[in-house]
Design an enzyme around this catalytic site. Structure first.
Site, PDB file in Angstrom:
ATOM      1  N   HIS A 242      29.344  31.497  26.153  1.00 50.91           N
ATOM      2  CA  HIS A 242      28.329  32.547  26.182  1.00 50.91           C
ATOM      3  C   HIS A 242      28.879  33.861  26.737  1.00 50.91           C
ATOM      4  CE1 HIS A 242      24.171  34.068  27.511  1.00 50.91           C
ATOM      5  NE2 HIS A 242      24.081  33.899  26.214  1.00 50.91           N
ATOM      6  N   LYS A 244      30.952  37.456  27.133  1.00 51.63           N
ATOM      7  CA  LYS A 244      31.217  38.667  26.349  1.00 51.63           C
ATOM      8  C   LYS A 244      32.259  39.474  27.123  1.00 51.63           C
ATOM      9  CE  LYS A 244      26.652  37.618  25.610  1.00 51.63           C
ATOM     10  NZ  LYS A 244      25.944  36.623  26.405  1.00 51.63           N
ATOM     11  N   ASP A 249      44.885  45.981  27.892  1.00 51.95           N
ATOM     12  CA  ASP A 249      46.116  46.300  28.648  1.00 51.95           C
ATOM     13  C   ASP A 249      46.010  45.988  30.140  1.00 51.95           C
ATOM     14  OD1 ASP A 249      47.108  47.237  26.254  1.00 51.95           O
ATOM     15  OD2 ASP A 249      46.759  49.346  26.720  1.00 51.95           O
ATOM     16  N   HIS A 421      17.334  42.202  27.453  1.00 50.03           N
ATOM     17  CA  HIS A 421      18.350  41.160  27.396  1.00 50.03           C
ATOM     18  C   HIS A 421      19.311  41.207  28.588  1.00 50.03           C
ATOM     19  CE1 HIS A 421      21.927  39.114  25.397  1.00 50.03           C
ATOM     20  NE2 HIS A 421      20.954  38.260  25.164  1.00 50.03           N
ATOM     21  N   LYS A 423      21.019  40.718  32.246  1.00 56.58           N
ATOM     22  CA  LYS A 423      21.121  39.565  33.148  1.00 56.58           C
ATOM     23  C   LYS A 423      21.579  40.090  34.509  1.00 56.58           C
ATOM     24  CE  LYS A 423      22.518  37.857  28.834  1.00 56.58           C
ATOM     25  NZ  LYS A 423      21.361  37.235  28.350  1.00 56.58           N
ATOM     26  N   ASP A 428      18.951  42.809  48.214  1.00 59.61           N
ATOM     27  CA  ASP A 428      18.865  43.879  49.200  1.00 59.61           C
ATOM     28  C   ASP A 428      19.433  45.183  48.623  1.00 59.61           C
ATOM     29  OD1 ASP A 428      17.706  42.001  50.814  1.00 59.61           O
ATOM     30  OD2 ASP A 428      19.500  41.595  51.989  1.00 59.61           O
TER      31      ASP A 428
END
Length: 503
Positions: A242, A244, A249, A421, A423, A428
């Protein structure tokens, strides 16, 4: 015919056969067949109960195989078998621990950073102990809001590549944005840059063989993570990559929630505006993220990229953001990501602000959030106001957790009538997590995930301001109104919640 269509047709055929058994079995043998089915149901149920799944998953799977026998068997063999926490990796020459010894320095070398963090050093120490997660303090972190900003920077940085590009995605869809990226990747490969393209077989189910062939023919090294198969008790459909990740470099990296597809640049008619979050990283954390790619590439191809150029560090001269890269997957015996998030939640004194497209909690996470809210911590959760395409039942599962959270004082918001979408977990004013991890069973138990925990006040403040803006575009779910929902909706929620660990 696309593989996704083939799978749907196969599923419909199996369901049809299941519910029409009487038409294919002579009446005199019916009682024998059903006796065998009942025995098999009990065997499956015992296997589930004695297995290593969490209690919620055991209950859901046991009910499913006992009350919907044949369909339950099929689903369990495809989606439920644990394969001993992804034992595929154990057959390889180098284990995960062997690779960690090659790439990671002892945590004692990080003690100066731990001292800087004060009490927050407890979090970093725990996360490293359970997940071998490196931490560095010479980074630049830039928050990228939405796909249009992410892809603008990504294309700019791809153009600057001189040595290698490592490209790893759960979903890659053909379209306008992929064509732009593909053109740069091919051009860079022709110029001598090493380009590696790692894609997940399930997430990229619609990526055509023609595209894969085009990439390979133009000098790009392409690998497919965990190819789908349906071998008995060895299915691979559940354990998906899952992540991405793009690393260029070892100088700059991208990670977060945004896949490759035109919906991420607001060009899908169903979604319209797509809200999402991503990070651009510079500094030592780039090398740490590249090691995650190197492990995935090794597990997929058997080739270990241990050349010095893949481990080179470029320190950020302008900023000193502290970043800890955390990765997890079903091959680990410890619940790294779940335990990390529980630790973060338990450390909160002022706020716990969450954005997640899917909210399907186990008892531990649910109780941690409820107790925090009950003790006075400002706990807020933003979820989509529009369900993900083809996932209405998952949206109902998300709603099934509202009542218990609202009762304890958790504030829940729906993002307009649109899909969000991102996440994100903000603790704090000084700690935050941005990555690929949803607050659901799949992310914590079944998927290969990665997140970046930042301990830098400036980055966290930027995320807080972005969160406040999202709040202004959201509608709060009020407890007084929620308890007035219809009996029909309550029944649907109750039923969906029972089976939510399977979603």
């Amino acid at each position: 015919m696309k593989r996704s269509h083939t799978l749907i047709i196969l599923f419909i055929f199996l369901v049809y056969i299941t519910f029409n058994l009487n038409n294919y079995i002579p009446k005199e043998y019916n009682h024998i067949v059903y006796f065998i089915i009942n025995i098999i149901s009990l065997i499956f149920a015992l296997t589930i109960i004695l297995g290593n799944k969490k209690v919620e998953s055991k209950i859901a799977w046991t009910i499913f195989v006992l009350f919907v026998p044949v369909v339950g068997f099929i689903f369990y063999m495809i989606l439920g078998v644990e394969y001993s926490r992804f034992k595929k990796f154990d057959k390889e020459t180098l284990s995960e621990k062997d690779i960690d010894k090659i790439f990671y320095q002892p945590f004692n070398d990080y003690q100066n950073i731990i001292k800087k963090l004060g009490k927050r050093g407890e979090i970093a120490r725990l996360v490293n102990r359970i997940g071998k997660s490196p931490i560095s303090d010479n980074n630049m972190v830039k928050v990228l809001n939405n796909g249009d900003e992410k892809f603008k920077y990504l294309l700019q940085e791809l153009e600057k590549a001189k040595t290698f590009i490592h490209f790893e995605y759960f979903i890659v869809k053909e379209g306008i944005i992929f064509d732009k990226i593909k053109e740069v990747l091919i051009r860079k490969a022709h110029s001598g840059v090493e380009v590696r393209f790692l894609y997940d077989d399930f997430g990229c189910v619609d990526l055509s063989k023609k595209i894969i062939k085009e990439l390979k023919n133009n000098g790009i090294q392409v690998a497919c993570f965990n190819k789908i198969n349906f071998r008995l008790f060895r299915p691979s459909i559940n354990y998906r990559n899952h992540r991405k990740i793009v690393v260029i470099d070892n100088r700059v990296a991208f990670m977060g929630g945004i896949n490759i597809g035109d919906e991420y640049i607001h060009l899908d008619d169903y979604y319209g505006f797509w809200r999402d979050s991503h990070l651009l990283l510079k500094g030592t954390a780039v090398k740490d993220l590249n090691i995650v790619f190197i492990k995935d590439w090794y597990h997929t191809t058997g080739t270990l990229l241990d050349n010095k150029k893949f481990l080179k560090e470029y320190k950020s001269n302008n900023k000193k953001d502290i970043v800890q890269i955390v990765s997890d997957g079903p091959h680990n015996n410890v619940d790294i990501m779940r335990n990390t998030f529980i630790k973060l939640i338990n450390e909160a004194n002022k706020r716990i602000w969450i954005v997640t497209p899917y909210l399907i909690l186990d008892n531990e996470l649910s109780m941690a959030l409820k107790l925090a809210a009950a003790s006075g911590v400002d706990v807020r959760i933003i979820v989509p106001g529009l369900y993900d395409k083809g996932k209405k039942i998952v949206y109902r599962a998300t709603e099934s957790f509202f009542n218990e959270l609202l009762e304890y004082g958790v504030k829940i918001y729906k993002y307009q009538n649109l899909f969000i979408h991102s996440k994100i977990l903000i603790i704090d004013d000084d700690v935050a997590s941005v990555g690929t991890v949803n607050f659901d069973y799949r992310s914590f138990d079944l998927h290969f995930e990665v997140t970046a925990i930042t301990y830098s006040n400036s980055v966290v403040q930027e995320l807080i301001e972005s969160y406040k803006k999202d709040l202004t575009n959201s509608t709060q779910v009020m407890y007084e109104m929620w308890i007035k929902r219809s009996i029909k909706q309550r029944i649907i929620e109750s039923l969906v919640k029972i089976f939510s660990p399977l979603l």
